[in-house]
Structure formats: structure tokens, C-alpha cells
Design a protein around this motif. Structure first.
Motif, PDB file in Angstrom:
ATOM      1  N   PRO A 170       0.753  -1.363  -0.071  1.00  0.00           N
ATOM      2  CA  PRO A 170       0.049  -0.039  -0.064  1.00  0.00           C
ATOM      3  C   PRO A 170       0.951   1.197  -0.048  1.00  0.00           C
ATOM      4  N   THR A 171       1.966   1.156   0.565  1.00  0.00           N
ATOM      5  CA  THR A 171       2.865   2.269   0.405  1.00  0.00           C
ATOM      6  C   THR A 171       3.445   2.648  -0.886  1.00  0.00           C
ATOM      7  N   ILE A 172       3.683   1.657  -1.626  1.00  0.00           N
ATOM      8  CA  ILE A 172       4.120   1.864  -3.155  1.00  0.00           C
ATOM      9  C   ILE A 172       3.032   2.529  -3.736  1.00  0.00           C
ATOM     10  N   VAL A 173       1.816   2.034  -3.651  1.00  0.00           N
ATOM     11  CA  VAL A 173       0.739   2.519  -4.333  1.00  0.00           C
ATOM     12  C   VAL A 173       0.233   3.889  -4.177  1.00  0.00           C
ATOM     13  N   SER A 174       0.386   4.183  -2.650  1.00  0.00           N
ATOM     14  CA  SER A 174      -0.171   5.559  -2.275  1.00  0.00           C
ATOM     15  C   SER A 174       0.878   6.586  -2.795  1.00  0.00           C
ATOM     16  N   CYS A 175       2.393   6.228  -2.775  1.00  0.00           N
ATOM     17  CA  CYS A 175       3.289   6.987  -3.056  1.00  0.00           C
ATOM     18  C   CYS A 175       3.148   7.665  -4.517  1.00  0.00           C
ATOM     19  N   CYS A 176       2.790   6.282  -5.403  1.00  0.00           N
ATOM     20  CA  CYS A 176       2.389   6.778  -6.864  1.00  0.00           C
ATOM     21  C   CYS A 176       1.342   7.652  -6.980  1.00  0.00           C
ATOM     22  N   CYS A 177       0.395   7.619  -6.253  1.00  0.00           N
ATOM     23  CA  CYS A 177      -0.878   8.379  -6.234  1.00  0.00           C
ATOM     24  C   CYS A 177      -0.396   9.898  -5.975  1.00  0.00           C
ATOM     25  N   VAL A 178       0.407  10.094  -4.901  1.00  0.00           N
ATOM     26  CA  VAL A 178       0.994  11.360  -4.488  1.00  0.00           C
ATOM     27  C   VAL A 178       1.759  11.924  -5.705  1.00  0.00           C
ATOM     28  N   LEU A 179       2.605  10.992  -6.375  1.00  0.00           N
ATOM     29  CA  LEU A 179       3.327  11.522  -7.323  1.00  0.00           C
ATOM     30  C   LEU A 179       2.497  12.018  -8.505  1.00  0.00           C
ATOM     31  N   HIS A 180       1.378  11.238  -8.832  1.00  0.00           N
ATOM     32  CA  HIS A 180       0.418  11.334 -10.000  1.00  0.00           C
ATOM     33  C   HIS A 180       0.080  12.867  -9.724  1.00  0.00           C
ATOM     34  N   ASN A 181      -0.555  13.269  -8.593  1.00  0.00           N
ATOM     35  CA  ASN A 181      -1.069  14.772  -8.429  1.00  0.00           C
ATOM     36  C   ASN A 181       0.086  15.704  -8.495  1.00  0.00           C
ATOM     37  N   LEU A 182       1.224  15.469  -7.942  1.00  0.00           N
ATOM     38  CA  LEU A 182       2.251  16.320  -8.163  1.00  0.00           C
ATOM     39  C   LEU A 182       2.773  16.788  -9.311  1.00  0.00           C
ATOM     40  N   CYS A 183       2.818  15.650 -10.410  1.00  0.00           N
ATOM     41  CA  CYS A 183       3.119  16.045 -11.562  1.00  0.00           C
ATOM     42  C   CYS A 183       1.805  16.908 -12.424  1.00  0.00           C
ATOM     43  N   ALA A 184       0.791  16.524 -12.127  1.00  0.00           N
ATOM     44  CA  ALA A 184      -0.477  17.142 -12.788  1.00  0.00           C
ATOM     45  C   ALA A 184      -0.403  18.828 -12.251  1.00  0.00           C
ATOM     46  N   GLN A 185      -0.027  19.042 -11.051  1.00  0.00           N
ATOM     47  CA  GLN A 185      -0.046  20.343 -10.384  1.00  0.00           C
ATOM     48  C   GLN A 185       1.262  21.194 -10.871  1.00  0.00           C
ATOM     49  N   ASN A 186       2.165  20.659 -11.283  1.00  0.00           N
ATOM     50  CA  ASN A 186       3.266  21.306 -11.746  1.00  0.00           C
ATOM     51  C   ASN A 186       3.303  21.008 -13.259  1.00  0.00           C
ATOM     52  N   GLY A 187       2.151  20.797 -14.232  1.00  0.00           N
ATOM     53  CA  GLY A 187       2.140  20.878 -15.474  1.00  0.00           C
ATOM     54  C   GLY A 187       2.861  19.784 -16.094  1.00  0.00           C
ATOM     55  N   ASP A 188       3.343  18.871 -15.517  1.00  0.00           N
ATOM     56  CA  ASP A 188       3.990  17.688 -16.325  1.00  0.00           C
ATOM     57  C   ASP A 188       2.916  16.791 -17.073  1.00  0.00           C
ATOM     58  N   ASP A 189       2.732  17.299 -18.295  1.00  0.00           N
ATOM     59  CA  ASP A 189       1.817  16.307 -19.111  1.00  0.00           C
ATOM     60  C   ASP A 189       2.016  15.094 -19.047  1.00  0.00           C
ATOM     61  N   PHE A 190       0.919  14.126 -19.258  1.00  0.00           N
ATOM     62  CA  PHE A 190       1.174  12.745 -19.293  1.00  0.00           C
ATOM     63  C   PHE A 190       1.320  12.355 -21.171  1.00  0.00           C
ATOM     64  N   MET A 191       2.332  11.647 -21.387  1.00  0.00           N
ATOM     65  CA  MET A 191       2.558  11.271 -22.343  1.00  0.00           C
ATOM     66  C   MET A 191       2.081   9.903 -23.042  1.00  0.00           C
ATOM     67  N   ASP A 192       1.250   9.992 -24.177  1.00  0.00           N
ATOM     68  CA  ASP A 192       0.548   8.997 -24.568  1.00  0.00           C
ATOM     69  C   ASP A 192       1.512   7.847 -24.854  1.00  0.00           C
ATOM     70  N   ALA A 193       2.735   7.770 -25.056  1.00  0.00           N
ATOM     71  CA  ALA A 193       3.511   6.877 -25.352  1.00  0.00           C
ATOM     72  C   ALA A 193       3.637   5.857 -24.134  1.00  0.00           C
ATOM     73  N   TRP A 194       3.191   6.462 -22.785  1.00  0.00           N
ATOM     74  CA  TRP A 194       3.483   5.594 -21.685  1.00  0.00           C
ATOM     75  C   TRP A 194       2.378   4.789 -21.555  1.00  0.00           C
TER      76      TRP A 194
END
Length: 410
Positions: A347-371
Motif C-alpha cells: 500500500p505504501t508503494i501505491v499511495s506514493c504513486c498516487c501522490v506523485l501523480h497529483n504532484l506532476c499534474a499540479q506542476n504541469g507535467d503532462d502525461f505522454m500517450d506513449a506511456w
């Protein structure tokens, strides 16, 4: 006279005896010193023989190259390369390091220099982005495998402490922004978010492994998430075993407690088709129809055109949560394959990824379709786990929305 001569003879004999005693003493001292030199020489020869015969021991720390991180990454990587390898720009990485510094700052010791904070964060982010092994990360960053393991866990636990800062239920203006966003972007009024679950593959635990065997034929833990109109997480619940039904996870969550006590959303309503429609979440038919949770109709083959239109509109708005899960696993690919850690740490790994997902969104790091390559976020296949008799008020609200959408042109 004779007495005097006798005395001289006696005196000479005494000297002779005295001189003889001194000579023996000197010889004894010389002999002792010679024996000591021989003993020391033998000991030296023996030590040299032992050292020559003993194989050379390996040094206690194997030298590793620091060139890739210190020179290539920090000095030559462009923003595109940072996004490709670390899933975020350098500026976002620096923001993350600034947030983690109070939790991870360490002091140098006289025994060994500690790994710099930026490198420790980079090791953990690279692991989350790729799911690479400790051996690979060890060679890449020039640190030991045990150090890699410690870096990953220290950073992940520290990132999880930031969860309340980056993932929280909206209030006030932020809540109204989400409601307006769902209506403007997806055409669904009074919507505060979409809720669903995603299964994260894990290694089966040594005990109660069958509890984690899900309906998709693999072992997993469940991530329940609520997302806004921009597919950002506003509430998560991680850790339930994969065999548990979606509705059961919801009923045992803090989200359900807040909603049932009336503390989830303010009592703001909008009149639609002469019916007071409250603020609500959107869910799939696996969830119960509640005053604060709108779900679609079960397709039994007898739905009217208006009901099918309603289901289509609701599914279109709910696509935000499917999009969030897809982006989460596409950006942090450690979640795509089995999270091969102790079940208590997953659960720590999953929660950590969710936090980083929002961090990237808030700082304008757009998601790349290739991912999105190899990402298959399947629609939940859970059957409804609710009574057949629907509550009158939620059913009336759903019927009002059916009529409301039937008057619009999609």
C-alpha cells in the motif's frame, strides 16, 4: 715480608677472579641479546610467510562509478530526458526534493559520506517509474544494493507522509471548481467526482493468499479512488485484498462514513426537472444507488432509450477515473507488473504513486500517450452487491436526470 707477598698474591688472584666474573657476565648478556635477535628474525620470517600464503581479501566497499548520475544526468539531461526516464521535469523533481528535505535530511559521518538527498530521491523515482531491480539501480547510480533498498523505502515512506497535502477532499471554491468542471467538460450536473477501484498485482502472501486472488485470476490489492474532472485523485483507500467486492471496500471506507453522516459535501442542491438534485459522486452499477452516489442502470436488455442515454452520459463522466488509473500505471510502471514486496508494504508503494501523480499534474507535467503502452485498465467486472429495492429519493433523482438528458442533444 712474606705476609705482604701473600697479600699481593691474594690480591692478584682476586682480580683474576673478578675479571673472570665480568667476562662471563658479558658473554651471558651478549648471548641473550643474540637469542633475542634470532627470535625476532624468526617471527618476522614467519609473519611474511603467512601473509604470502594468505589470499588477499576484497576491500570492504567495492568502487562504483558515479559518472552517470553526477555528470550525465545532472549536467546534460534535458527536460524531455527527465520526463522520459524520471516521468517528471527537472523543475518538478526539485520541488519534490524540497518537500522531502525535512523528512530525509541526513548528516555526514567520519566513516562514510552519506548518499545525497537528490540521488536518494532519484533512485526511488526511477524504481517507481520502471520497476527496475535493486541490482540494476545499484549499477546505474553507483551505490550498493542494500543502499538502493534503503533509499527506495525511505523515500517512499516520506512521500506517503505528503499524502494529506496532495490528496484531499475539496471544499469551498475548489469543490465548486470541480462541479463546474464536470458540467462543462462532461455535461453532468452536481457531480463532485467519480469513484471506482483498480487492482494492483502483488506477490501472494504466505498466509491467507486466497483472499488476494481476484476475479481476474491474479493476486492483487485494491486501490479505491475518487478523482476530479481533471483525473486528479481527491481521495484514496489502498490495501483491501483483491477478492473483496467493490461495494464492500466502499462501505468500510472513511469516504462512506463521511457521506452517511452528511459531512462529505455541503447540502447544496440544484432544481432539475422539478427535483432537488444534491451534490454527488458517480459510480458504476457495482455500487449501491445512494443519495450521494449516482450509479447507472443495470443493462438487462429492457432499458429504454432514455435510460441508455443516461448510462452513456454517466459513463462518459466516469471515464475520468478510468483515465486516472491508466495514467497512474502508465507513468509509474512498477504498478503494471507484480509489486514484489511484502504485502504490508505494497500500500505504501501505491499511495506514493498516487501522490506523485497529483504532484506532476499540479506542476504541469503532462502525461505522454506513449506511456500507455501495455496499460490495460479493464472495466470492473464486479456484479451488483445491493438490494433490488432502490431507495425512493435517489431513484427520483436519477429519473430526473434521465429526463434532463433526454431533452438535450449529445
Amino acid at each position: 715480608m712474606e705476609t705482604f707477598l701473600e697479600l699481593l698474591q691474594m690480591f692478584g688472584l682476586f682480580q683474576i677472579l673478578q675479571m673472570a666474573g665480568r667476562s662471563q657476565l658479558q658473554r651471558a648478556i651478549h648471548h641473550r641479546r643474540r637469542q633475542r635477535r634470532i627470535t625476532v628474525r624468526k617471527a618476522a620470517y614467519f609473519a611474511a610467510a603467512v601473509i604470502t600464503a594468505t589470499p588477499r581479501r576484497a576491500i570492504w566497499v567495492r568502487p562504483r562509478s558515479q559518472h552517470w548520475w553526477d555528470t550525465v544526468v545532472l549536467r546534460t539531461f534535458t527536460d524531455d530526458q527527465w520526463r522520459t526516464h524520471f516521468r517528471m521535469r527537472r523543475a518538478t523533481f526539485d520541488v519534490l526534493c524540497g518537500k522531502l528535505r525535512p523528512h530525509l535530511e541526513t548528516k555526514q559521518t567520519h566513516l562514510r559520506d552519506c548518499v545525497p538527498l537528490e540521488k536518494r530521491v532519484a533512485v526511488a523515482v526511477w524504481y517507481l517509474a520502471t520497476g527496475a531491480s535493486c541490482s540494476t539501480l545499484s549499477e546505474l547510480f553507483g551505490i550498493g544494493k542494500a543502499t538502493v533498498h534503503n533509499c527506495v523505502w525511505e523515500v517512499c515512506f516520506a512521500i506517503r507522509t505528503l499524502q494529506g497535502h496532495f490528496i484531499s477532499l475539496p471544499k469551498g471554491e475548489k469543490l465548486q471548481e470541480i462541479v463546474d468542471g464536470f458540467e462543462e467538460s462532461w455535461g453532468f450536473p452536481q457531480c463532485c467526482g467519480a469513484v471506482d477501484v483498480s487492482h494492483i498485482p502483488v506477490s501472494p502472501p504466505s498466509s491467507n493468499a486466497s483472499d488476494y486472488y481476484n476475479c481476474k485470476g491474479s493476486y492483487s490489492i485494491i486501490l479505491q479512488a475518487v478523482v476530479d474532472h481533471l483525473s486528479r485523485f481527491i481521495n484514496i483507500n489502498v490495501g483491501w485484498a483483491g477478492s473483496v467486492h467493490d461495494a464492500t471496500v466502499l462501505r468500510n471506507s472513511t469516504l462512506f462514513e463521511l457521506a452517511e453522516s452528511g459531512d462529505l459535501f455541503p447540502p447544496d442542491t440544484q432544481t432539475i426537472e422539478s427535483t432537488q438534485v444534491p451534490l454527488m459522486l458517480l459510480g458504476d452499477p457495482a455500487y449501491p444507488l445512494l443519495s450521494w452516489l449516482m450509479t447507472g442502470y443495470q443493462d438487462d436488455g429492457r432499458l429504454t432509450t432514455e435510460q441508455r442515454r443516461f448510462n452513456c452520459r454517466l459513463s462518459r463522466a466516469r471515464a475520468t477515473v478510468d483515465c486516472a488509473f491508466g495514467q497512474l500505471k502508465g507513468r509509474w510502471r512498477c504498478l503494471l507488473k507484480r509489486v514484489d514486496v511484502d504485502i504490508s508494504k505494497a500500500p505504501t508503494i501505491v499511495s506514493c504513486c498516487c501522490v506523485l501523480h497529483n504532484l506532476c499534474a499540479q506542476n504541469g507535467d503532462d502525461f505522454m500517450d506513449a506511456w500507455l503502452q501495455d496499460v490495460e485498465e479493464l472495466v470492473s467486472v464486479s456484479e451488483p452487491d445491493v438490494p433490488t429495492d432502490e431507495q425512493e429519493q435517489p431513484a427520483a433523482v436519477r429519473q430526473a436526470l434521465v429526463e434532463y438528458f433526454s431533452r438535450q442533444n449529445d
